[in-house]
Design an enzyme around this catalytic site. Structure first.
Site, mmCIF file in Angstrom:
data_model
loop_
_atom_site.group_PDB
_atom_site.id
_atom_site.type_symbol
_atom_site.label_atom_id
_atom_site.label_comp_id
_atom_site.label_asym_id
_atom_site.label_seq_id
_atom_site.Cartn_x
_atom_site.Cartn_y
_atom_site.Cartn_z
ATOM 1 C CD GLN A 162 -2.947 -0.976 2.328
ATOM 2 O OE1 GLN A 162 -2.625 -1.560 3.359
ATOM 3 N NE2 GLN A 162 -4.068 -0.283 2.238
ATOM 4 C CG LEU B 105 -5.859 3.065 5.903
ATOM 5 C CD1 LEU B 105 -4.524 3.082 6.617
ATOM 6 C CD2 LEU B 105 -6.734 4.227 6.355
HETATM 7 ZN ZN ZN Z 1 -6.462 -2.548 2.864
#
Ligand code: ZN
Length: 172
Positions: free
Chosen positions: A51, A96
Site C-alpha cells: 500500500q 486505507l
Molecule cells: Zn487494505
C-alpha cells in the site's frame, strides 16, 4: 520515521504478489516504523507494505482488544501466514487504499497467524474480532487482493447508517 503516501485502488502495485522479506536490516525497520506511523496518522487498523509501494511481505495491524486504559498496540508481521481460522463475522470492511468505501465482508472471527518479527524471529499470534479481520485483510494485500473482491457491492451512506443504527439497537 516518516509518513508515506498510501496508494489508492486502481494503482497496479496493489494487484501484485509481494516477495518474502529476506533481509532483517535497517531498511526493513524503517519500513515497519513508517507503516506504523502512516497507519496511525490515517486512523486505520492495518497497513501493508504494497500500500506504500513496497512489494515485500510485511504488514502492521493495530491490536484494539486491549484492557481499558491501556494503549492500543501496533503488531508487526513479517512474512505472515494464516495457519488457523475459525468462526465467522460479517460486517462492513474498508481500506486505507479505498477511502470512504465500505462493503460487507465475511471473515473468520478467530485467526492464528505465524510470522517473523523485525529481527527475523518466528512467532505465532491469535487475533479475535477486528484484529482477526485485519490479519486476513492485510495478508490478502500481500497476494495482490483487495476487500472489494470479497463484497458484492460498495455500501451507500444510507446502508452504512442503517447498519450502525441496527448494531446500536442490538446492544443491551
Ligand atoms: Zn487494505
Amino acid at each position: 520515521m516518516a509518513l508515506r503516501n498510501i496508494l489508492k485502488e486502481g494503482d497496479e502495485t496493489l494487484s501484485k504478489k509481494c516477495r518474502p522479506v529476506t533481509n532483517f536490516d535497517k531498511r526493513l525497520h524503517d519500513l515497519l516504523d513508517d507503516l506504523g506511523e502512516t497507519m496511525m496518522d490515517a486512523e486505520g487498523v492495518g497497513l501493508a507494505a504494497p500500500q506504500v509501494g513496497v512489494l515485500r511481505r510485511a504488514v502492521v495491524v493495530l491490536e484494539t482488544n486491549v484492557p481499558e486504559g491501556e494503549p492500543e498496540q501496533i503488531i508487526e508481521l513479517v512474512n505472515p501466514e494464516i495457519i488457523e481460522a475459525s468462526g465467522e463475522q460479517v460486517s462492513p470492511e474498508g481500506c486505507l487504499s479505498a477511502p470512504g468505501r465500505f462493503g460487507m465482508v465475511k471473515r473468520p472471527d478467530r485467526v492464528k497467524v505465524r510470522a517473523q518479527d523485525r529481527d527475523g524471529n518466528w512467532f505465532e499470534l491469535e487475533g479475535v474480532g477486528l484484529t482477526a479481520r485485519a490479519f486476513c485483510h492485510e495478508t490478502d494485500h500481500l497476494d495482490g487482493h483487495m476487500f472489494t473482491e470479497l463484497c458484492d457491492h460498495i455500501m451507500s451512506d444510507e446502508e452504512l447508517q442503517d447498519y450502525y443504527q441496527s448494531q446500536q439497537q442490538d446492544k443491551p
